[in-house]
Design an enzyme around this catalytic site. Structure first.
Site, PDB file in Angstrom:
ATOM      1  N   HIS A  37      -3.457 -70.892   5.767  1.00 40.28           N
ATOM      2  CA  HIS A  37      -4.862 -71.158   5.429  1.00 40.28           C
ATOM      3  C   HIS A  37      -5.711 -71.255   6.700  1.00 40.28           C
ATOM      4  CE1 HIS A  37      -2.810 -73.183   1.852  1.00 40.28           C
ATOM      5  NE2 HIS A  37      -3.627 -72.332   1.260  1.00 40.28           N
ATOM      6  N   ASP A 150      -1.025 -62.985  -0.846  1.00 41.49           N
ATOM      7  CA  ASP A 150      -1.267 -62.751  -2.268  1.00 41.49           C
ATOM      8  C   ASP A 150      -1.923 -61.383  -2.412  1.00 41.49           C
ATOM      9  OD1 ASP A 150      -0.603 -65.531  -3.479  1.00 41.49           O
ATOM     10  OD2 ASP A 150      -1.788 -65.934  -1.685  1.00 41.49           O
ATOM     11  N   SER A 185       3.696 -71.047   2.453  1.00 40.12           N
ATOM     12  CA  SER A 185       3.129 -71.248   1.121  1.00 40.12           C
ATOM     13  C   SER A 185       3.069 -72.738   0.826  1.00 40.12           C
ATOM     14  CB  SER A 185       4.014 -70.558   0.081  1.00 40.12           C
ATOM     15  OG  SER A 185       3.697 -71.029  -1.214  1.00 40.12           O
ATOM     16  N   SER A 186       2.042 -73.134   0.089  1.00 43.05           N
ATOM     17  CA  SER A 186       1.950 -74.548  -0.314  1.00 43.05           C
ATOM     18  C   SER A 186       3.169 -74.932  -1.149  1.00 43.05           C
ATOM     19  CB  SER A 186       0.681 -74.786  -1.127  1.00 43.05           C
ATOM     20  OG  SER A 186      -0.447 -74.372  -0.389  1.00 43.05           O
TER      21      SER A 186
HETATM   22  P1  PAJ Z   1      -4.077 -70.743  -2.150  1.00 46.42           P
HETATM   23  O1  PAJ Z   1      -2.726 -70.455  -2.677  1.00 46.42           O
HETATM   24  O2  PAJ Z   1      -4.392 -72.130  -1.660  1.00 46.42           O
HETATM   25  O3  PAJ Z   1      -4.380 -69.724  -0.996  1.00 46.42           O
HETATM   26  C1  PAJ Z   1      -5.638 -69.702  -0.386  1.00 46.42           C
HETATM   27  C2  PAJ Z   1      -5.682 -68.481   0.518  1.00 46.42           C
HETATM   28  O4  PAJ Z   1      -4.717 -68.619   1.560  1.00 46.42           O
HETATM   29  C3  PAJ Z   1      -5.364 -67.177  -0.222  1.00 46.42           C
HETATM   30  O5  PAJ Z   1      -6.246 -66.151   0.188  1.00 46.42           O
HETATM   31  C4  PAJ Z   1      -3.940 -66.897   0.227  1.00 46.42           C
HETATM   32  O6  PAJ Z   1      -3.583 -65.527   0.195  1.00 46.42           O
HETATM   33  C5  PAJ Z   1      -3.962 -67.425   1.655  1.00 46.42           C
HETATM   34  N1  PAJ Z   1      -2.606 -67.688   2.159  1.00 46.42           N
HETATM   35  C6  PAJ Z   1      -1.648 -68.434   1.558  1.00 46.42           C
HETATM   36  N2  PAJ Z   1      -0.506 -68.394   2.269  1.00 46.42           N
HETATM   37  C7  PAJ Z   1      -0.742 -67.591   3.343  1.00 46.42           C
HETATM   38  C8  PAJ Z   1       0.040 -67.132   4.445  1.00 46.42           C
HETATM   39  N3  PAJ Z   1       1.327 -67.482   4.605  1.00 46.42           N
HETATM   40  N4  PAJ Z   1      -0.543 -66.312   5.353  1.00 46.42           N
HETATM   41  C9  PAJ Z   1      -1.846 -65.924   5.198  1.00 46.42           C
HETATM   42  N5  PAJ Z   1      -2.632 -66.334   4.177  1.00 46.42           N
HETATM   43  C10 PAJ Z   1      -2.096 -67.137   3.263  1.00 46.42           C
HETATM   44  O7  PAJ Z   1      -4.887 -68.189  -3.464  1.00 46.42           O
HETATM   45  C11 PAJ Z   1      -5.338 -69.223  -3.916  1.00 46.42           C
HETATM   46  O8  PAJ Z   1      -5.178 -70.434  -3.297  1.00 46.42           O
HETATM   47  C12 PAJ Z   1      -6.135 -69.275  -5.209  1.00 46.42           C
HETATM   48  O9  PAJ Z   1      -5.666 -68.296  -6.095  1.00 46.42           O
HETATM   49  C13 PAJ Z   1      -7.669 -69.117  -4.988  1.00 46.42           C
HETATM   50  C14 PAJ Z   1      -8.017 -67.764  -4.370  1.00 46.42           C
HETATM   51  C15 PAJ Z   1      -8.194 -70.258  -4.100  1.00 46.42           C
HETATM   52  C16 PAJ Z   1      -8.389 -69.211  -6.360  1.00 46.42           C
HETATM   53  O10 PAJ Z   1      -8.118 -70.408  -6.993  1.00 46.42           O
END
Ligand code: PAJ
Length: 280
Positions: A37, A150, A185-186
């Site tokens: 993020h 994603d 990833s979260s």
């Molecule tokens: P979330 O899973 O919190 O991810 C927020 C953003 O961070 C997304 O664009 C996702 O692709 C990016 N992200 C997550 N892990 C990543 C990583 N390892 N490297 C680069 N970017 C990463 O995606 C969402 O939330 C939701 O679907 C949202 C778009 C906020 C709609 O609710």
């Protein structure tokens, strides 16, 4: 860093910034922030004058048996990370602010959202497209930053923005990985130590496919067979899909088309659902 909880206040800030010709960069998130993020925030800072991050665990994108209520919500820590990363405003709406009583309009993309994630999570992209369209109307960004992690989400949202004539410019950030290759990833925080060990096979299998392509293999069946074989070596890992697709349309590709091809995996590691992808 400003903390904003209502739609009205967020729209007022956006209007004020736009009147001053400030370019708004926006990073939508569901919180539980990690370095992935923060890499998006960094890109937004480089490309815009003001950076807005939203933290909203969007109920409509979770299926009935998914982890909405258990999704991690470490709010104080998230706020600290945003402040350190130089975020200007953080939008933290309660659910009733985004989905007020009686709200009955949804955004459905009907092509790119169908296969892969869409097939195994049938209402997921309807929820994502709806919340992101709402957030675009609330934050009024010039530039939005999404992660390649994603990849199908990016493709669906680009399609949605084009179809609805939404005046935003997309920036896509590369996947941030742990030192052993696991995509950040979260949901990684759900993994136990043994599950965490097995989960590394996902990025290893994708890397193996990249090596095969570098060695001249271009057929989807051979690449998918090898990746599936590697994943099957780990007892805790169950494949949901392994697919080679066009990175914009998500239609299947039979052979690698350089610059256009994505290899995507979704897998269960016991009860934790992980996704990852690479360009071929
Ligand atoms: P979330 O899973 O919190 O991810 C927020 C953003 O961070 C997304 O664009 C996702 O692709 C990016 N992200 C997550 N892990 C990543 C990583 N390892 N490297 C680069 N970017 C990463 O995606 C969402 O939330 C939701 O679907 C949202 C778009 C906020 C709609 O609710």
């Amino acid at each position: 860093m400003q903390k904003i909880e209502t739609v009205r206040e967020m729209q007022a800030l956006a209007d004020k910034l736009r009147a001053k010709e400030q370019r708004i960069g926006f990073v939508p998130t569901m919180g539980a922030l990690h370095a992935g993020h923060l890499s998006l925030v960094k890109l937004a800072r480089a490309k815009a004058d003001v950076v807005v991050v939203s933290i909203f665990v969007n109920p409509t994108q979770f299926g009935p048996s998914e982890d909405y209520s258990n999704y991690p919500r470490p709010l104080e820590h998230d706020l600290e990370l945003c402040a350190e990363a130089g975020v200007d405003a953080i939008f933290l709406p309660p659910v009733a602010e985004i989905y007020p009583k009686g709200c009955s309009t949804f955004v459905i993309e009907e092509a790119v959202s169908k296969p892969l994630e869409g097939a195994s999570r049938p209402t997921h992209f309807r929820g994502v497209a709806t919340v992101v369209a709402k957030l675009f109307n609330i934050v009024r960004p010039h530039i939005v930053v999404f992660g390649q992690k994603d990849a199908q989400q990016v493709a669906v949202l680009k399609r949605m923005a084009a179809d609805l004539h939404l005046p935003v410019k997309f920036v896509v950030a590369p996947i941030m990985r742990e030192p052993d290759g696991l995509a950040m990833s979260s949901r990684n925080r759900y993994l136990t130590a043994v599950q965490r060990e097995d989960s590394v096979v996902i990025s290893q299998a994708l890397r193996r496919a990249q090596e095969m392509v570098a060695g001249g293999e271009h057929r989807d069946d051979r690449l998918i067979a090898e990746v599936t074989h590697l994943l099957s070596q780990k007892r805790r890992v169950r494949v949901i899909y392994v697919a080679m697709v066009d990175k914009d349309t998500f239609e299947p590709l039979r052979v690698v088309v350089p610059g256009k091809t994505l290899l995507a995996i979704a897998a269960w590691v016991d009860e934790v659902r992980l996704i990852d992808n690479v360009e071929l």
